[in-house]
Every structure is written in structure tokens, then in C-alpha cells.
Design an enzyme around this catalytic site. Structure first.
Site, short mmCIF file in Angstrom:
data_model
loop_
_atom_site.label_atom_id
_atom_site.label_comp_id
_atom_site.label_asym_id
_atom_site.label_seq_id
_atom_site.Cartn_x
_atom_site.Cartn_y
_atom_site.Cartn_z
N LYS A 254 -5.43 11.73 31.39
CA LYS A 254 -5.07 10.96 30.20
C LYS A 254 -5.43 11.73 28.94
CE LYS A 254 -5.28 6.20 31.76
NZ LYS A 254 -3.83 5.99 31.66
N ARG A 329 1.10 1.61 40.60
CA ARG A 329 2.24 1.22 41.43
C ARG A 329 2.11 1.78 42.85
NH1 ARG A 329 6.44 3.97 37.38
NH2 ARG A 329 4.77 3.39 35.95
N1 BES Z 1 -3.76 1.87 33.68
C1 BES Z 1 -2.66 2.47 33.04
C2 BES Z 1 -1.90 1.49 32.14
C3 BES Z 1 -2.67 0.96 30.94
C4 BES Z 1 -2.56 1.60 29.73
C5 BES Z 1 -3.43 -0.18 31.06
C6 BES Z 1 -3.25 1.11 28.65
C7 BES Z 1 -4.12 -0.68 29.97
C8 BES Z 1 -4.03 -0.03 28.75
C9 BES Z 1 -1.67 3.00 34.08
O1 BES Z 1 -2.25 3.47 35.24
C10 BES Z 1 -0.96 4.15 33.45
O2 BES Z 1 -1.60 5.13 33.20
N2 BES Z 1 0.34 4.00 33.22
C11 BES Z 1 1.14 5.01 32.61
C12 BES Z 1 2.37 5.20 33.44
C13 BES Z 1 3.15 6.45 33.10
C14 BES Z 1 2.35 7.68 33.47
C15 BES Z 1 4.45 6.44 33.87
C16 BES Z 1 1.47 4.55 31.20
O3 BES Z 1 1.72 3.35 30.98
O4 BES Z 1 1.45 5.39 30.31
MN MN Z 2 -2.93 5.46 35.12
#
Ligand code: BES
Ligand code: MN
Ligand code: ZN
Length: 478
Positions: A254, A329
Site C-alpha cells: 500500500k 475477494r
Molecule cells: N482493505 C482494502 C480496502 C479498504 C480501503 C478498506 C480503504 C478500508 C479503507 C482492500 O483490501 C484493498 O486494498 N482494496 C483495493 C483493491 C484494488 C487493489 C483492486 C482498493 O480498494 O484500492
Molecule cells: Mn488490500
């Protein structure tokens, strides 16, 4: 936390009395007599009719009466008595009682359902969580009038369950690994059966292993909780929760790094499932409910999965992993496929902090709800308005499904083919690939699962979103 007790009149030990002001009006003859006051006059002094109180505003009046401990009478505005006003007022009272352990009295004069909603919000507003050394647990006793035994009990059970979910979400990730979450499931089982799979028993759970393999000590956990009602031939609801105990993003780390800090909340879906299960016996639920908590840590390490890997999910579908930060997912897919193959659900619903996109679309007050069953959506929307956990029906857009194509596996998992820019929708379409026509709904709670400021019903951090919604909906089965 608050402990509610139904009473006929204000007791002598209460140190503070709360009375509702509804649409600028207040009267309570017993209290007026006791303290020799005219409440409407007092109110006119604090809030003249051209400056009405906002819902949740509180005015204190110093009082005393022989034999009574009460030193303060607090007038609480319930605005115009909308559902939002009632919750705001309840939360404000709960906040006033934070850090207190005495006895209090609330002279409610509402319908049962309104009184219940007020008390739930009060207990939510009262919640605090801290690891500061020397922090004490407080529990205030709150006497309430004009409420049925059933409503007050239900308010207690539901609000305690939400606060239980919050405790789990607030716990930092160096403490709450997947094994810890399994221990909590057993601790709060309250008569529900709990089974845990780990290690070799997870052979078929390719998604859970791929994500959780990044953090092999103690590794991922599949936690199954089963509630069986007394009623024969009851419907079967299966809830699947995303339980990522920390989400670094994995090798697709991240960035910027700051957005990682709140990621201890990435198990909020599983926490909601656990808390719901812990309350089913107490609400005497008339349906069979199975919860599947899909728990893993998404870490970065030598055993982490790579962008480009192909994994095999429960049930045999192969998936090309493109971005290891889309881990939610992957663990959910195993849970959905397991439910479809083994549990014959009448209703299959997953709850997950799944995509940042859900928050972009709806902000932090509504959860994104996906389902093709319009009747069920209506029921969930209603349960949302009643309980305060509100949902918005989002579309499963069929023409975006091509985004899931992969050259080397059944599907790709970030749905990046084409340029659809609808991350929450394509994530839902990915999950739908695993439900095999079963009656399914998906809740993306990335926005509502966590509050960034301490206000109203919510503390800063995990909100426990979904517990009220699911208990309200489950409770509607007679
Ligand atoms: N846990 C995150 C989503 C999230 C983001 C929850 C901010 C709460 C606050 C999830 O695992 C994630 O990282 N999703 C990505 C997906 C993308 C890489 C396709 C996202 O939403 O950026
Ligand atoms: Mn994630
Ligand atoms: Zn995540």
C-alpha cells in the site's frame, strides 16, 4: 458500557436525570413535583422558541430534593423525533456518561421501537477503548421508564454486540492475529457451535492460503460458527466475513504508507459476523445461521503470494492474482464457494471492507449493497433504516464482467481488463463468480466500517457496522 434496567419511576440513587424535549416541548409531572419546577419554563429560558434546540443538545439544571441523590436534571433534545434525531439524542446521552459508573435515570416517553433505538445509540455513544496504562472499565446503571421488558432487553443485547465487534476491531494487529480471532469466537460463542480449520485442513482453500501464507505464524484460520434455532424447518442464512487481521497490501504494498495505518480494521466484516452470532441466542432468532470468518493477515514476506501467481479456490476455480492488495475477494471467494457446496443456504450474504471505491461513491454513512434479489434488497434497506446501519443498492453491471477475463486462468482477480473504473462493482462481479446462482448479497463496508473522528454514535476507529443491520433483519423472521 451502559446497563439498562426498566423501572416505574425515578429511583433515589440516580445522580443525574435525563428528560426528553420533543419538538420544543417537555413535561414530566412526577419530576416537576419532585424538584418543584416548571420544565417548560426552564426550557424557555435555555432555548427560546426562535432558537430551538438541535437533536442531541443537552441542558443541565442543578436540582436537589430531600432523600434523592440527584444533583442534575438534563434536558435532552430529541429534535422533531425523526429516526436520525432519536439516535443523535441517544448518542449524546451515552457520551455524557462515558467514564462514569454511577446510577442514572432516563424518563423516556416514546414508542417502544423509538425507545429501543434511543438506548442502542446511547450505549454506542458511551463506548470507549484504550490501552493507556491505568485505564479502568466503567459501567453506568441506567434506569428507564415507559419501555417494555422486551425492548429494553433487545436494546441491551444489540448494543452490547456492536460494542463487542468494536473491541475486536480496535485491537491492534500485533495482538489480533487469525488465531486470536478464533479464540474470541469461542470466548463469545454464547451457545453457538464453533469449528476452526488451520494448516493442512485448509488444503482446498486456495485463496485463504495464498493470502495467509504471507504470515505463516500462526497462519490463516477458517472459523465456522453455527446457530440452530428450536424452530423446525427454519430458513438457513449464511454470512461470510472478511477477516484480514492486517492489510499491508502484500507485495503490491500500500502506498502512500500512511494509508496502511487504519488497516487493523480490515477484519471488520468478520468482527460483525462474530458479534451477530454471539447475540442470536439472546434475541431468540428463528432462523438457522452459519457464519464463516475468513481470517488471514496480508503481510509482505518471502512466503507472500506474488502478482502473477495463479491460485485454485475452494471448488476448483482458478484465478490469476494481479495485485496482492485485492486480497479480500480472494478469501471471500473460498468462503462463498464453501457455503454453496456444503451449506445449502437460503440466503448467502458476505460483509467486507472490500474496496476504497465504495467510499468514493457513497461516503461513510451508507454501505454498498449488491444483490439481484430485489425483494431481499427492500428488506435489507428497511432493516437499515430502522437499525441505523443504512445500505444503498448498487448495480451488478453485466457488461463490466469482461473485466474479469484472464489469458491463463478462469478469471483474473482485479478485474482490470477494459477501463471501467468501478472498483466496488467489479469486485462484486468477481465474488458473484463463486455463488453459483445461490440467493446472494454482498455488503462493501470499506466506508462505514471505520470512523475517522470521534462523533455521534461512533468512536474514532471501528464502528461495528453491520451488527445492527443483520440482527434487525434476522430478527424479522418469525
Ligand atoms: N482493505 C482494502 C480496502 C479498504 C480501503 C478498506 C480503504 C478500508 C479503507 C482492500 O483490501 C484493498 O486494498 N482494496 C483495493 C483493491 C484494488 C487493489 C483492486 C482498493 O480498494 O484500492
Ligand atoms: Mn488490500
Ligand atoms: Zn483489505
Amino acid at each position: 458500557m451502559l446497563t439498562f434496567k426498566r423501572v416505574d419511576k425515578c429511583g433515589k440513587k440516580a445522580t443525574q436525570i435525563f428528560l426528553p424535549v420533543i419538538d420544543g416541548k417537555i413535561s414530566d409531572q412526577t419530576i416537576e413535583k419532585l424538584f418543584d419546577l416548571n420544565l417548560q419554563d426552564e426550557l424557555a429560558f435555555f432555548a427560546p422558541s426562535d432558537k430551538p434546540l438541535k437533536a442531541g443538545e443537552i441542558f443541565d439544571i442543578p436540582v436537589s430534593a430531600a432523600g434523592y441523590k440527584c444533583e442534575r436534571l438534563s434536558l435532552v433534545s430529541l429534535g422533531k423525533l425523526t429516526a436520525l434525531d432519536i439516535r443523535a439524542a441517544g448518542a449524546a446521552v451515552g457520551r455524557k456518561l462515558r467514564g462514569k459508573g454511577d446510577e442514572f435515570f432516563i424518563g423516556l416517553n416514546l414508542k417502544d421501537a423509538q425507545a429501543k433505538s434511543f438506548l442502542i445509540s446511547a450505549n454506542l455513544g458511551n463506548f470507549t477503548w484504550s490501552l493507556k496504562s491505568g485505564t479502568k472499565e466503567f459501567s453506568a446503571k441506567v434506569e428507564v421508564t415507559n419501555i417494555s421488558e422486551e425492548a429494553i432487553e433487545s436494546a441491551q443485547v444489540v448494543s452490547d454486540a456492536v460494542n463487542r465487534a468494536r473491541q475486536l476491531i480496535h485491537t491492534p494487529s500485533n495482538i489480533k492475529n487469525p488465531e486470536w480471532i478464533a479464540k474470541q469466537a469461542k470466548k463469545y460463542a454464547n451457545g453457538v457451535k464453533v469449528e476452526v480449520k488451520s494448516g493442512a485442513a485448509l488444503k482446498e482453500f486456495g485463496g485463504l492460503r495464498a493470502v495467509g501464507g504471507s504470515s505463516p505464524k500462526p497462519g490463516p484460520r477458517f472459523i465456522k460458527m453455527t446457530y440452530a434455532p428450536r424452530k423446525a424447518n427454519a430458513k438457513h442464512i449464511v454470512i461470510v466475513g472478511k477477516g484480514i487481521s492486517y492489510d499491508t497490501g502484500g507485495i503490491s504494498l500500500k502506498r502512500p504508507y500512511d494509508i496502511m495505518i487504519p488497516m487493523k480494521s480490515d477484519m471488520a466484516g468478520a468482527a460483525a459476523c462474530l458479534a451477530v452470532m454471539s447475540a442470536l441466542k439472546d434475541i431468540k432468532a428463528n432462523v438457522k445461521v452459519t457464519a464463516l470468518l475468513m481470517c488471514a493477515e496480508n503481510a509482505i514476506s518471502a512466503t507472500a503470494q506474488r502478482p502473477g501467481d495463479v491460485i485454485t479456490h475452494y471448488g476448483g476455480k482458478t484465478v490469476e492474482v494481479l495485485n496482492t492488495d485485492a486480497e479480500g475477494r480472494l478469501v471471500l471467494a473460498d468462503g462463498l464457494a464453501y457455503a454453496v457446496k456444503n451449506l445449502k443456504p437460503d440466503y448467502l450474504i458476505d460483509i467486507a471492507t472490500l474496496t476504497g471505491s465504495a467510499t468514493l461513491g457513497l461516503g461513510k454513512q451508507y454501505a454498498a449493497l449488491y444483490s439481484r434479489n430485489v425483494k431481499w434488497v427492500k428488506d435489507l434497506r428497511e432493516a437499515g433504516e430502522i437499525s441505523g446501519d443504512r445500505v444503498w443498492h448498487m448495480p451488478l453491471i453485466d457488461d463490466y464482467e469482461v473485466a474479469l477475463e484472464s489469458d491463463i486462468a478462469d478469471i483474473n482477480h482485479t478485474a482490470d481488463k477494459g477501463d471501467f473504473n468501478a472498483g466496488s462493482v467489479t469486485a462484486a462481479l468477481f465474488l458473484e463468480q463463486f455463488v453459483d446462482g445461490v440467493n446472494w448479497a454482498h455488503l462493501d463496508i470499506a466506508g462505514v466500517g471505520r470512523a475517522e473522528s470521534d462523533a455521534g454514535e461512533n468512536p474514532k476507529g471501528g464502528t461495528g457496522w453491520g451488527v445492527r443491520l443483520l440482527l434487525e433483519w434476522i430478527g424479522s423472521f418469525k
